[in-house]
Motif scaffolding. Structure first.
Motif, PDB file in Angstrom:
ATOM      1  N   THR A 116       0.830  -1.205   0.000  1.00  0.00           N
ATOM      2  CA  THR A 116       0.000   0.000   0.000  1.00  0.00           C
ATOM      3  C   THR A 116       0.859   1.248   0.000  1.00  0.00           C
ATOM      4  N   ASP A 117       1.775   1.305  -0.946  1.00  0.00           N
ATOM      5  CA  ASP A 117       2.656   2.456  -1.045  1.00  0.00           C
ATOM      6  C   ASP A 117       3.184   2.495  -2.470  1.00  0.00           C
ATOM      7  N   SER A 118       3.181   3.671  -3.060  1.00  0.00           N
ATOM      8  CA  SER A 118       3.539   3.749  -4.483  1.00  0.00           C
ATOM      9  C   SER A 118       4.972   3.295  -4.745  1.00  0.00           C
ATOM     10  N   HIS A 119       5.848   3.416  -3.751  1.00  0.00           N
ATOM     11  CA  HIS A 119       7.244   3.034  -3.977  1.00  0.00           C
ATOM     12  C   HIS A 119       7.527   1.549  -3.732  1.00  0.00           C
ATOM     13  N   THR A 120       6.450   0.772  -3.606  1.00  0.00           N
ATOM     14  CA  THR A 120       6.595  -0.690  -3.558  1.00  0.00           C
ATOM     15  C   THR A 120       7.342  -1.194  -4.797  1.00  0.00           C
ATOM     16  N   CYS A 121       7.282  -0.436  -5.873  1.00  0.00           N
ATOM     17  CA  CYS A 121       7.983  -0.792  -7.120  1.00  0.00           C
ATOM     18  C   CYS A 121       9.492  -0.949  -6.914  1.00  0.00           C
ATOM     19  N   THR A 122      10.022  -0.459  -5.800  1.00  0.00           N
ATOM     20  CA  THR A 122      11.455  -0.591  -5.498  1.00  0.00           C
ATOM     21  C   THR A 122      11.939  -2.038  -5.629  1.00  0.00           C
ATOM     22  N   ALA A 123      11.079  -2.992  -5.231  1.00  0.00           N
ATOM     23  CA  ALA A 123      11.492  -4.398  -5.170  1.00  0.00           C
ATOM     24  C   ALA A 123      11.640  -5.046  -6.545  1.00  0.00           C
ATOM     25  N   GLY A 124      11.275  -4.328  -7.598  1.00  0.00           N
ATOM     26  CA  GLY A 124      11.573  -4.824  -8.944  1.00  0.00           C
ATOM     27  C   GLY A 124      13.059  -5.038  -9.140  1.00  0.00           C
ATOM     28  N   GLU A 159      11.426  -9.182  -9.422  1.00  0.00           N
ATOM     29  CA  GLU A 159      10.054  -9.602  -9.138  1.00  0.00           C
ATOM     30  C   GLU A 159       9.088  -8.534  -9.623  1.00  0.00           C
ATOM     31  N   PHE A 160       7.786  -8.890  -9.617  1.00  0.00           N
ATOM     32  CA  PHE A 160       6.757  -7.922  -9.964  1.00  0.00           C
ATOM     33  C   PHE A 160       6.303  -7.266  -8.673  1.00  0.00           C
ATOM     34  N   ALA A 161       6.509  -5.962  -8.560  1.00  0.00           N
ATOM     35  CA  ALA A 161       6.164  -5.258  -7.334  1.00  0.00           C
ATOM     36  C   ALA A 161       5.500  -3.949  -7.699  1.00  0.00           C
ATOM     37  N   THR A 162       4.328  -3.697  -7.096  1.00  0.00           N
ATOM     38  CA  THR A 162       3.632  -2.447  -7.417  1.00  0.00           C
ATOM     39  C   THR A 162       2.795  -1.973  -6.237  1.00  0.00           C
ATOM     40  N   GLY A 163       2.453  -0.693  -6.269  1.00  0.00           N
ATOM     41  CA  GLY A 163       1.671  -0.068  -5.203  1.00  0.00           C
ATOM     42  C   GLY A 163       0.183  -0.189  -5.458  1.00  0.00           C
ATOM     43  N   ILE A 164      -0.586  -0.379  -4.393  1.00  0.00           N
ATOM     44  CA  ILE A 164      -2.041  -0.488  -4.485  1.00  0.00           C
ATOM     45  C   ILE A 164      -2.675   0.329  -3.364  1.00  0.00           C
ATOM     46  N   GLY A 165      -3.993   0.500  -3.426  1.00  0.00           N
ATOM     47  CA  GLY A 165      -4.713   1.242  -2.398  1.00  0.00           C
ATOM     48  C   GLY A 165      -5.250   0.335  -1.299  1.00  0.00           C
ATOM     49  N   ASN A 166      -5.999   0.963  -0.368  1.00  0.00           N
ATOM     50  CA  ASN A 166      -6.526   0.221   0.774  1.00  0.00           C
ATOM     51  C   ASN A 166      -7.564  -0.820   0.356  1.00  0.00           C
ATOM     52  N   THR A 167      -8.416  -0.460  -0.597  1.00  0.00           N
ATOM     53  CA  THR A 167      -9.475  -1.386  -1.008  1.00  0.00           C
ATOM     54  C   THR A 167      -8.857  -2.642  -1.615  1.00  0.00           C
ATOM     55  N   ASP A 168      -7.903  -2.438  -2.532  1.00  0.00           N
ATOM     56  CA  ASP A 168      -7.226  -3.586  -3.143  1.00  0.00           C
ATOM     57  C   ASP A 168      -6.512  -4.413  -2.070  1.00  0.00           C
ATOM     58  N   ALA A 169      -5.840  -3.734  -1.148  1.00  0.00           N
ATOM     59  CA  ALA A 169      -5.089  -4.458  -0.118  1.00  0.00           C
ATOM     60  C   ALA A 169      -6.029  -5.212   0.817  1.00  0.00           C
ATOM     61  N   GLY A 170      -7.182  -4.616   1.133  1.00  0.00           N
ATOM     62  CA  GLY A 170      -8.168  -5.306   1.964  1.00  0.00           C
ATOM     63  C   GLY A 170      -8.678  -6.556   1.260  1.00  0.00           C
TER      64      GLY A 170
END
Lengths: 458, 187
Positions: free
Chosen positions: A127-135, A139-150
């Motif tokens: 739930t953070d836009s900079h989740t993409c760091t882990a690329g 790996e495939f890493a991307t940021g999502i919102g609360n609804t998606d994460a829930g």
């Protein structure tokens, strides 16, 4: 038809033999990460839709890392940490790094690999836009919102649109003063801050795999109390992937190599997390939406002027512009290599403007006391040059509560090793933020105006 | 989903990032708590610099001081609306303030996804440079099925793009209801 790294990961995660760009697929998530700013909302969505007694889909795949609003007196911020704690207790989650304990880490995107939660070939959502760091780990890493994460918390799945891949090829032998931050600012300056919207960005070429020279002499050295070595190359790859979101990218990716695999093996073993992984690579006939080539021998250190990362210019176009403050920190600019780079400039010099150093994590904070340049620790160098050192967290990168150390509470001109300079990002909405590598920020801190680090290093 | 409505427009420029939509100091509120959800409406778009707040003149507050909702239920913006941070608090802030639709030339991916999956508002796209043809405070009519926007202040009509493959999610009211309706989520 051949597939890219991103397509192959999403095919495997969705149980399909092949996927194509534009296709919507339901993927199985390997790791879901949340933090103190978006965790309470995510937990709220989960409880609302799955019920008060619902259990998360897999407690070993949920990682919760408080990092944003830690060192503040704000009551609601403290309440939010309590919500995380309660949820962790209730769900018996093993991967929680609590504030005020020995487990506390700091910035989630750096804590994830340090604590063995990044592996090639996996799907990481956060739930953070900079989740993409882990690329950076293939790996495939991307940021999502609360609804998606829930939704993921309850099901372990999410629909994703398969992105086409843009390929960025960096050729040439990078000089030591050229940092990943310069490369990614050059990319964003070229394609714009929406140039990769809905797309994957792959970084490749000999220069990408040759990054990290500024701290090469420390490669492999232990930087903490764990049997793990420092990897300048990995840190620079993380900086590249971290800022794909600043070009609108969905994910960044770098093909895993022996350096990646060694890092992941060491970290997962030391942390006791899952050690098995399956790296994937581009098929020889993989298709790319576009290719961009950069010869690093033609690049200069870069500076992004206010108020967008796309306003990137070579430092020589900005040298001499006045500054009030300098800031070195965050997921993109507060890692071990970033601090070593800054220390190489600051050693034996004094800063001319208030300069803040905020290590991303507690492990990096400890590295400041272990790593020495000519006998002086990084901390001693920063202190004797007049810097103010803050505790590990997201700090003033995103402004935050008004009592955040280093926050721009006035319309100041600040040069920063962070990743965003949209209006108000670091606090005051009339403040002017310039983005640059830690070398350029440190050189500018000494000069009190924008300076070229090559003049200092040479 | 309301498919045709009239509202006053609030006009913004390009690259309005989510820090401008809801500044970071307000993220301490928890959107899962109803009294705190309202607070996001109070501070919606409060991070936009004054000279760019409500084009073309600027200096128009989106939400009046001390209030929780806006007079402008349609936001019109340029390209790359919602870029930057992934905070879902951004579409929440617009929703809490009473915004029904945003019409932009393009969106950043995560904002668009959050707006759709959370069911907060309808994110419409257009190829027209609407921000030069609509002024803050103009009464506009949004017709989602007819794919058009009429500026009732000038009589001009503009094309909107169809919602495309996210329409079923928006019609269902968000990701959870969509997943239930399509049999992907059984509870």
């Amino acid at each position: 038809m051949g597939m890219t790294i991103t397509e192959k990961i999403l095919a495997r995660a969705s149980g399909k033999p092949a996927v194509q760009p534009g296709e919507n697929v339901w993927v199985n998530v390997d790791v879901l990460m949340t933090h103190d700013v978006c965790g309470p909302g995510t937990i709220g969505v989960f409880k609302q839709h799955f019920g008060p007694d619902a259990r998360v889909w897999d407690r070993t795949k949920v990682v919760i890392i408080p990092d944003h609003y830690i060192f503040t007196r704000d009551e609601k911020a403290r309440r939010n940490i309590e919500i995380l704690r309660e949820f962790v207790r209730e769900q018996q989650l093993p991967y929680y790094y609590d504030v005020g304990t020995e487990r506390y880490k700091g910035v989630c995107h750096i804590a994830l690999p340090e604590e063995g939660h990044t592996r090639p070939g996996e799907v990481l959502l956060g739930t953070d836009s900079h989740t993409c760091t882990a690329g950076a780990f293939g790996e495939f890493a991307t940021g999502i919102g609360n609804t998606d994460a829930g939704f993921v918390l309850g099901t372990g799945k999410l629909w994703l649109k398969v992105p086409p891949t843009l390929r960025f090829i960096f050729t040439g032998d990078p000089p030591a003063w050229l940092m990943a931050k310069d490369l990614i600012l050059a990319v964003i300056g070229r394609i714009g801050c929406d140039g990769a919207t809905y797309m994957a960005m792959e970084f490749t070429g000999e220069a990408v795999f040759g990054l990290g020279k500024i701290a090469a002499e420390f490669a492999g050295q232990p930087i903490s109390d764990r049997p793990v070595g420092f990897s300048p190359a990995i840190e620079e790859r993380m900086t590249l992937c971290n800022m794909v979101i600043e070009a609108g990218g969905k994910n960044g990716v770098i093909a895993p190599d022996e350096v990646t695999e060694q890092f992941v093996r060491e970290r997962t073993q030391a942390a006791g997390t899952r050690t098995d992984f399956e790296p994937v690579h581009n098929d020889p006939d993989a298709r790319f939406a576009a290719e961009y080539r950069f010869d690093v021998r033609t690049l200069e250190p870069m500076v992004a002027r206010p108020h967008s990362p796309e306003h990137a210019v070579p430092v020589s176009d900005a040298v001499g512009e006045p500054l009030d403050r300098a800031y070195i920190g965050s997921c993109t600019g507060g890692k071990v290599l970033d601090l070593i780079a800054a220390a190489k400039v600051l050693r034996g010099r004094s800063v001319a403007i208030p300069t803040f150093i905020v290590p991303a994590t507690t492990e990096i904070e400890r590295a400041m006391d272990r790593i020495r340049l000519n006998g002086q620790t990084l901390r001693e160098i920063f202190e004797s040059s007049g810097c103010i050192i803050g505790p590990p967290s997201c700090g003033a990168c995103l402004g935050g509560p008004l009592d955040t150390l280093g926050r721009l509470n006035e319309p100041l001109r600040c040069i920063s090793s962070t990743n965003r300079n949209f209006p108000g990002r670091m606090g005051h909405k009339e403040a002017q933020v310039f983005l640059a590598s830690p070398l350029t920020v440190a050189a500018s801190a000494v000069a009190g105006r924008i300076a070229d680090p090559r003049d200092v290093l040479n | 989903m309301e498919t045709k409505f009239r509202a006053l427009a609030y006009v913004l420029g390009d690259n309005i990032d989510t820090d401008q939509i809801i500044p970071a100091q307000y993220l301490v509120y928890n959107p899962a708590v109803p009294e705190e959800y309202r607070m996001f409406g109070r501070y919606a778009l409060s991070g936009v610099p004054r000279d760019r707040a409500g084009l073309p003149s600027g200096g128009v507050p989106f939400v009046r001081d001390g209030e929780y909702s806006t007079d402008y239920q349609v936001v019109i913006a340029g390209k790359n609306f919602g870029c930057g941070s992934s905070r879902e608090h951004a579409p929440i802030a617009l929703n809490a303030a009473g915004v029904k639709a945003v019409i932009a030339e393009s969106y950043a991916r995560i904002f668009f996804r959050n707006a759709v999956n959370g069911g907060y508002l309808v994110p419409l796209e257009t190829d027209e440079r609407l921000i030069e043809a609509v002024r803050t405070g103009d009464l506009v009519e949004v017709d989602i099925d007819g794919c058009r926007l009429v500026n009732l202040a000038t009589g001009q009509t503009f094309r909107l793009k169809p919602l495309g493959d996210v329409r079923p999610i928006i019609e269902a009211g968000g990701l959870f209801r969509y997943a239930e309706r399509s049999g992907l989520l059984k509870r």
